[in-house]
Design an enzyme around this catalytic site. Structure first.
Site, PDB file in Angstrom:
ATOM      1  N   LYS A 124       5.281  -3.837  -6.674  1.00  0.00           N
ATOM      2  CA  LYS A 124       6.711  -3.677  -6.938  1.00  0.00           C
ATOM      3  C   LYS A 124       7.534  -3.769  -5.665  1.00  0.00           C
ATOM      4  CE  LYS A 124      10.202  -2.650  -9.662  1.00  0.00           C
ATOM      5  NZ  LYS A 124      10.732  -3.834 -10.349  1.00  0.00           N
TER       6      LYS A 124
ATOM      7  N   CYS B  12       0.820  -1.209   0.000  1.00  0.00           N
ATOM      8  CA  CYS B  12       0.000   0.000   0.000  1.00  0.00           C
ATOM      9  C   CYS B  12       0.858   1.265   0.000  1.00  0.00           C
ATOM     10  CB  CYS B  12      -0.944   0.103   1.194  1.00  0.00           C
ATOM     11  SG  CYS B  12      -1.988  -1.332   1.414  1.00  0.00           S
TER      12      CYS B  12
END
Ligand code: F6R
Length: 575
Positions: free
Chosen positions: A570, A2
């Site tokens: 990522k 997040c």
């Protein structure tokens, strides 16, 4: 994972939040949302681009935003942030995981609270509201939040009708930026770098408050002014080309990365003195432990195998590490934000052992923890699947940890190997087409080739969603061969003449059991097997590039979202 972002006193708040979220989308893209003061909340379970359309012309000068990688609770609009507390007093975004949220939730339910989402984050919003309603001052509330909630949290929240934002950090990253009397907050400086002149990176357990007139920080129960420092602006310039797939672009950029590494580390065919000093320092240690996760771990293994020295050990970042302060630890991380690596690095620092970080993150949490920093020089890697950062890691490990007699020649050979595969990429088309029709694959190899299989199979599985496993070819007959059939293929990698006949025999054995077979080799062909020829020099690097291109081609045929594969992010910033 997040990403969170906040803005105070900027008339373009909605634009700042949306731009920030676009830059944070690498941390997760299951859903996104923003809050604009005084009472607008917009959410989407699509990408940030669709949030932008929903937000339209809405404006404010204060707000918060979130891009989510689901941890507790399915992907849904209800579970998307920002979260609003039961009595609508608190609006909050959170990055991290609260491990004891169920316990606190039960306590709040008993106190009459009800919940609309399944998230741990909604519990934080409600707990803050509950404690405020109990009559605690906001400082006492936040101290209690830190004491009672276990796990990681970076939160930004607003209290109803108050034109300011509160923040609190423990474990998860957070940066605060300032530009005159406007303030910005984000999980990563990338999200706000175009807006800020000064920055401050809060330490764990710090919290504070920002509004247009003040910026305060609470550290060890004392209120201080936020000690902003001038931002050094060490940001990589990004190319603005309109490209549809970063993964392919980043594969093709690898010669450029190699060039950058050369000019960053080498002068007059020698390591620059500052890097020679680090290299000499590392060589004093009897044991050097290379730590990484995913592709970074694969890079460590390939280097260790290539170095052929007992001095090096590799360690997977999520596993327990026995730290010995006579060892040197090198943590490899493209992002510099991987949770398990930060946790391990903190433990290494605690014992006083030497910590070297090799990362692409010049402003990362890992860099701030390191004794010495080695920059990956890969520039921004936007595709979730690593490509150029893996090659950069191998190259820099080799520069720093092995004896190279002629650096110019070393770089020339790497470039040749990359260019060979990029030039011959058409050869991979028909093979990619065959692989795209399979359901599963084994990548098999011996010795160093097995480490290429590890990275190649990881690439293929993450962007094509095929089930792919990497195994030692000799292990096939000890079990795995039971699973093969005409839609379960086998790709063998062969760069070493001395293992060639064993690899070819393994392929023959699976071929006669109907498995579609592929051979990626710098040696001989085998009849009836789809063949890819690798370069003769720096074979591993050439084959690696070939495997990256092959994965791209398969994913393209299957029409996958190559840069943002499902379920991934990522940067893995949670347990
Ligand atoms: C694979 C990939 C991941 C990362 C891993 C570690 O293509 O990208 O496996 O390599 O999550 O990330 P960093 O290097 O940022 O610590």
């Amino acid at each position: 994972m997040c990403g969170i972002v906040g803005v105070v006193n900027d008339k373009d708040a909605s634009q700042v939040l949306l731009d920030g979220l676009l830059n944070l989308e690498y941390r997760g893209y299951d859903s996104a949302g923003i809050y604009l003061f005084p009472n607008i909340i917009v959410k989407t379970i699509e990408r940030v681009a669709s949030l932008k359309t929903k937000v339209g012309e809405l404006c404010s000068d204060i707000g918060i935003g979130h891009t989510r990688w689901a941890t507790t609770g399915i992907v849904s609009e209800l579970n998307a942030h920002p979260h609003l507390s039961y009595n609508k007093k608190i609006t909050l975004v959170h990055n991290g995981i609260i491990s004891n949220y169920k316990e606190i939730k039960d306590k709040l339910i008993t106190a009459g609270y009800s919940f609309y989402s399944e998230t741990d984050s909604e519990v934080i919003a409600n707990y803050i509201e509950y404690l405020l309603n109990e009559g605690l001052t906001i400082n006492k509330v936040l101290e209690k939040v830190l004491k009672d909630l276990k796990g990681e949290l970076a939160i930004i929240f607003s209290i109803k009708d108050d034109k300011g934002l509160y923040f609190l950090k423990r474990g998860s990253p957070l940066v605060i930026g300032k530009n005159n009397d406007s303030f910005y907050l984000a999980s990563d400086i990338e999200a706000i770098k175009n807006k800020v002149k000064m920055t401050y990176y809060p330490n764990d357990l710090e919290f504070g408050y920002l509004n247009k007139d003040s910026a305060s920080l609470f550290r060890h129960h004392k209120k201080i002014n936020i000690p902003f420092v001038k931002e050094k602006n060490e940001f990589d310039k990004e190319s603005k080309e309109n490209i549809d797939c970063y993964f392919k672009k980043e594969i093709e950029e690898q010669p450029e990365v190699i060039k950058r590494i050369k000019s960053y580390y080498i002068k007059d065919n020698k390591l620059k003195p500052e890097y020679q000093r680090i290299s000499d320092d590392i060589s004093r240690f009897n044991k050097v432990v290379l730590i990484g996760c995913g592709s970074s771990y694969n890079a460590a293994n390939l280097f260790k195998n290539y170095s052929d020295s007992d001095k090096f050990e590799t360690h997977i970042g999520s596993e327990n590490l026995k730290i010995n302060n006579n060892n040197c630890y090198i943590v490899i991380s493209q992002s510099g934000e991987t949770f398990d690596l930060i946790k391990t690095s903190k433990m290494i620092k605690k014992t006083g052992a030497k910590l070297i970080v090799l990362s692409n993150g010049k402003n990362s949490s890992l860099k701030r923890l390191s004794d010495e920093f080695l920059y990956m020089c890969a520039l921004s890697e936007k595709s979730v699947a690593a490509s150029k950062s893996y090659l950069a890691s191998i190259t820099i490990l080799t520069l720093m940890l092995s004896k190279i007699t002629n650096y110019d020649y070393f770089f020339k050979r790497i470039n040749r190997a990359i260019r060979y595969m990029v030039k011959n990429e058409k050869e991979l088309d028909s093979i990619a087409l065959k692989i795209s029709s399979l359901s599963s694959m084994y990548y098999i190899g011996k010795g160093e080739d097995k480490f290429l299989c590890d990275e190649g199979s990881l690439k293929l599985k993450e962007i094509s969603y095929l089930h792919v496993e990497s195994i030692y070819s000799g292990e096939l007959k000890h079990g795995p061969i039971a699973t093969i059939n005409d839609s379960f293929g086998v790709l063998a990698i062969s760069t070493d003449k001395k293992y060639e006949s064993r690899i070819l025999t393994s392929l023959e054995e699976v071929k006669c059991r109907n498995a579609p077979c592929f051979l990626f080799s710098t040696n001989s062909k085998i009849s009836d097997v789809s063949f890819i020829s690798g370069p003769k020099k720096l074979k591993s690097i050439g084959i690696l590039i070939g495997l990256q291109i092959l994965s791209y081609k398969v994913a393209k045929i299957l029409n996958r979202d190559i840069d943002k594969p499902k379920n991934l992010a990522k940067s893995v910033t949670v347990i």
